[in-house]
Design a protein around this motif. Sequence first.
Motif, PDB file in Angstrom:
ATOM      1  N   LEU A 147      -5.037   1.915  15.109  1.00 42.26           N
ATOM      2  CA  LEU A 147      -5.675   2.260  16.615  1.00 42.26           C
ATOM      3  C   LEU A 147      -6.417   3.422  16.411  1.00 42.26           C
ATOM      4  CD1 LEU A 147      -5.751   1.716  19.518  1.00 42.26           C
ATOM      5  CD2 LEU A 147      -3.844   2.980  19.936  1.00 42.26           C
ATOM      6  N   GLU A 148      -5.885   4.458  15.679  1.00 41.77           N
ATOM      7  CA  GLU A 148      -6.644   5.632  15.557  1.00 41.77           C
ATOM      8  C   GLU A 148      -8.073   5.671  14.904  1.00 41.77           C
ATOM      9  OE1 GLU A 148      -3.511   5.047  14.261  1.00 41.77           O
ATOM     10  OE2 GLU A 148      -2.395   6.330  15.731  1.00 41.77           O
ATOM     11  N   HIS A 149      -8.127   4.560  13.896  1.00 42.66           N
ATOM     12  CA  HIS A 149      -9.482   4.394  13.320  1.00 42.66           C
ATOM     13  C   HIS A 149     -10.404   3.743  14.307  1.00 42.66           C
ATOM     14  CE1 HIS A 149     -12.593   3.855  10.087  1.00 42.66           C
ATOM     15  NE2 HIS A 149     -12.690   2.443  10.534  1.00 42.66           N
ATOM     16  N   LEU A 150     -10.045   2.830  14.967  1.00 46.44           N
ATOM     17  CA  LEU A 150     -10.657   1.909  16.081  1.00 46.44           C
ATOM     18  C   LEU A 150     -11.132   2.861  16.972  1.00 46.44           C
ATOM     19  CD1 LEU A 150     -11.819  -0.577  17.361  1.00 46.44           C
ATOM     20  CD2 LEU A 150      -9.469  -0.898  18.398  1.00 46.44           C
ATOM     21  N   ILE A 181     -13.907   5.301  15.414  1.00 47.07           N
ATOM     22  CA  ILE A 181     -15.262   4.557  15.473  1.00 47.07           C
ATOM     23  C   ILE A 181     -15.938   4.524  16.653  1.00 47.07           C
ATOM     24  CG2 ILE A 181     -14.808   3.789  13.072  1.00 47.07           C
ATOM     25  CD1 ILE A 181     -14.616   1.027  14.155  1.00 47.07           C
ATOM     26  N   ASN A 182     -15.153   4.659  17.750  1.00 49.78           N
ATOM     27  CA  ASN A 182     -15.878   4.238  19.082  1.00 49.78           C
ATOM     28  C   ASN A 182     -16.057   5.363  19.902  1.00 49.78           C
ATOM     29  OD1 ASN A 182     -16.192   1.090  19.796  1.00 49.78           O
ATOM     30  ND2 ASN A 182     -14.369   1.244  18.536  1.00 49.78           N
ATOM     31  N   LEU A 210      -9.517  -3.729  22.620  1.00 48.13           N
ATOM     32  CA  LEU A 210      -8.755  -3.017  21.643  1.00 48.13           C
ATOM     33  C   LEU A 210      -7.629  -3.993  21.016  1.00 48.13           C
ATOM     34  CD1 LEU A 210      -7.532   0.121  23.626  1.00 48.13           C
ATOM     35  CD2 LEU A 210      -9.465   0.076  21.935  1.00 48.13           C
ATOM     36  N   ASN A 211      -6.960  -4.850  21.613  1.00 46.10           N
ATOM     37  CA  ASN A 211      -6.301  -5.717  20.921  1.00 46.10           C
ATOM     38  C   ASN A 211      -7.238  -6.900  20.002  1.00 46.10           C
ATOM     39  OD1 ASN A 211      -3.702  -4.834  21.430  1.00 46.10           O
ATOM     40  ND2 ASN A 211      -3.517  -5.974  23.282  1.00 46.10           N
ATOM     41  N   THR A 212      -8.123  -7.219  20.596  1.00 41.27           N
ATOM     42  CA  THR A 212      -8.831  -8.046  19.796  1.00 41.27           C
ATOM     43  C   THR A 212      -9.463  -7.451  18.666  1.00 41.27           C
ATOM     44  OG1 THR A 212      -9.687  -9.182  21.858  1.00 41.27           O
ATOM     45  CG2 THR A 212     -11.088  -9.492  19.914  1.00 41.27           C
ATOM     46  N   LYS A 213     -10.083  -6.388  18.769  1.00 42.48           N
ATOM     47  CA  LYS A 213     -10.517  -5.332  17.415  1.00 42.48           C
ATOM     48  C   LYS A 213      -9.314  -5.062  16.547  1.00 42.48           C
ATOM     49  CE  LYS A 213     -14.512  -4.254  17.492  1.00 42.48           C
ATOM     50  NZ  LYS A 213     -15.521  -4.969  16.747  1.00 42.48           N
ATOM     51  N   LEU A 214      -8.258  -4.800  17.045  1.00 45.29           N
ATOM     52  CA  LEU A 214      -7.105  -4.511  16.027  1.00 45.29           C
ATOM     53  C   LEU A 214      -6.667  -5.785  15.380  1.00 45.29           C
ATOM     54  CD1 LEU A 214      -4.990  -2.465  18.382  1.00 45.29           C
ATOM     55  CD2 LEU A 214      -5.924  -1.494  16.588  1.00 45.29           C
ATOM     56  N   ARG A 215      -6.567  -6.985  16.012  1.00 43.97           N
ATOM     57  CA  ARG A 215      -6.136  -7.966  15.378  1.00 43.97           C
ATOM     58  C   ARG A 215      -7.275  -8.700  14.414  1.00 43.97           C
ATOM     59  NH1 ARG A 215      -6.540 -11.814  19.489  1.00 43.97           N
ATOM     60  NH2 ARG A 215      -8.471 -12.035  19.094  1.00 43.97           N
ATOM     61  N   ASP A 216      -8.648  -8.814  14.993  1.00 49.67           N
ATOM     62  CA  ASP A 216      -9.869  -9.281  14.173  1.00 49.67           C
ATOM     63  C   ASP A 216     -10.239  -8.477  13.042  1.00 49.67           C
ATOM     64  OD1 ASP A 216      -9.670 -11.418  16.006  1.00 49.67           O
ATOM     65  OD2 ASP A 216     -11.482 -11.026  16.847  1.00 49.67           O
ATOM     66  N   ASP A 217     -10.340  -7.029  13.333  1.00 43.84           N
ATOM     67  CA  ASP A 217     -10.831  -6.329  12.298  1.00 43.84           C
ATOM     68  C   ASP A 217      -9.572  -5.653  11.402  1.00 43.84           C
ATOM     69  OD1 ASP A 217     -13.092  -7.012  13.457  1.00 43.84           O
ATOM     70  OD2 ASP A 217     -13.300  -5.136  14.402  1.00 43.84           O
ATOM     71  N   ASP A 218      -8.391  -5.629  11.734  1.00 39.98           N
ATOM     72  CA  ASP A 218      -7.193  -5.284  10.674  1.00 39.98           C
ATOM     73  C   ASP A 218      -7.461  -3.949  10.484  1.00 39.98           C
ATOM     74  OD1 ASP A 218      -4.841  -5.549   9.771  1.00 39.98           O
ATOM     75  OD2 ASP A 218      -5.639  -6.044   7.778  1.00 39.98           O
ATOM     76  N   MET A 219      -7.424  -3.033  11.501  1.00 42.25           N
ATOM     77  CA  MET A 219      -7.612  -1.544  11.280  1.00 42.25           C
ATOM     78  C   MET A 219      -6.538  -0.790  12.314  1.00 42.25           C
ATOM     79  SD  MET A 219     -11.060  -0.508  13.350  1.00 42.25           S
ATOM     80  CE  MET A 219     -12.324  -1.738  12.751  1.00 42.25           C
ATOM     81  N   MET A 223     -18.750   2.456  22.938  1.00 46.01           N
ATOM     82  CA  MET A 223     -18.334   2.761  24.162  1.00 46.01           C
ATOM     83  C   MET A 223     -17.149   1.813  24.600  1.00 46.01           C
ATOM     84  SD  MET A 223     -20.426   4.018  27.433  1.00 46.01           S
ATOM     85  CE  MET A 223     -19.593   4.492  28.920  1.00 46.01           C
ATOM     86  N   LEU A 224     -16.107   2.390  25.064  1.00 47.41           N
ATOM     87  CA  LEU A 224     -14.961   1.578  25.578  1.00 47.41           C
ATOM     88  C   LEU A 224     -15.255   1.258  26.874  1.00 47.41           C
ATOM     89  CD1 LEU A 224     -11.909   3.429  23.972  1.00 47.41           C
ATOM     90  CD2 LEU A 224     -13.087   1.440  23.153  1.00 47.41           C
ATOM     91  N   PRO A 225     -14.594  -0.061  27.084  1.00 46.88           N
ATOM     92  CA  PRO A 225     -14.638  -0.441  28.719  1.00 46.88           C
ATOM     93  C   PRO A 225     -13.808   0.469  29.724  1.00 46.88           C
ATOM     94  CG  PRO A 225     -13.846  -2.228  27.328  1.00 46.88           C
ATOM     95  CD  PRO A 225     -13.781  -0.874  26.393  1.00 46.88           C
ATOM     96  N   ASN A 226     -14.607   0.519  31.001  1.00 45.46           N
ATOM     97  CA  ASN A 226     -13.615   1.348  31.877  1.00 45.46           C
ATOM     98  C   ASN A 226     -12.486   0.418  32.416  1.00 45.46           C
ATOM     99  OD1 ASN A 226     -15.356   3.638  31.812  1.00 45.46           O
ATOM    100  ND2 ASN A 226     -16.694   2.735  33.155  1.00 45.46           N
ATOM    101  N   ASP A 227     -12.297  -0.807  32.683  1.00 46.54           N
ATOM    102  CA  ASP A 227     -11.551  -1.661  33.457  1.00 46.54           C
ATOM    103  C   ASP A 227     -10.328  -1.617  32.381  1.00 46.54           C
ATOM    104  OD1 ASP A 227     -10.791  -3.455  35.514  1.00 46.54           O
ATOM    105  OD2 ASP A 227     -10.491  -4.571  33.567  1.00 46.54           O
ATOM    106  N   ILE A 228      -9.156  -1.140  32.875  1.00 44.14           N
ATOM    107  CA  ILE A 228      -8.030  -0.982  31.959  1.00 44.14           C
ATOM    108  C   ILE A 228      -7.724  -2.463  31.355  1.00 44.14           C
ATOM    109  CG2 ILE A 228      -6.219  -1.538  33.836  1.00 44.14           C
ATOM    110  CD1 ILE A 228      -5.868   0.903  30.678  1.00 44.14           C
ATOM    111  N   ASN A 229      -7.690  -3.583  31.923  1.00 46.20           N
ATOM    112  CA  ASN A 229      -7.690  -4.738  31.548  1.00 46.20           C
ATOM    113  C   ASN A 229      -8.496  -5.366  30.405  1.00 46.20           C
ATOM    114  OD1 ASN A 229      -5.103  -5.541  33.046  1.00 46.20           O
ATOM    115  ND2 ASN A 229      -6.550  -5.704  34.553  1.00 46.20           N
TER     116      ASN A 229
END
Length: 59
Positions: A24-27, A30-31, A13-22, A1-7
């Motif tokens: 945005l669509e795939h991220l 899977i969520n 999202l940026n942390t997962k995109l950077r750390d998991d190297d995937m 589940m994604l966070p509700n707060d925009i920040n």
Amino acid sequence: MLPNDINMLVSFLNTKLRDDDMSLEHLLEINDADVDMVMERLQRHGFIFDKASNQIKVK
């Protein structure tokens, strides 16, 4: 589940995109999040997705 707060959402999202190297669509897939809805929400709050850097940035 994604966070509700925009920040928190952008940070998550940026942390997962950077750390998991995937993509945005795939991220979002899977969520169990709708890509169009998330992109619309980000844009409404002044953010864009920069494909070149694979991260969400302020417009």
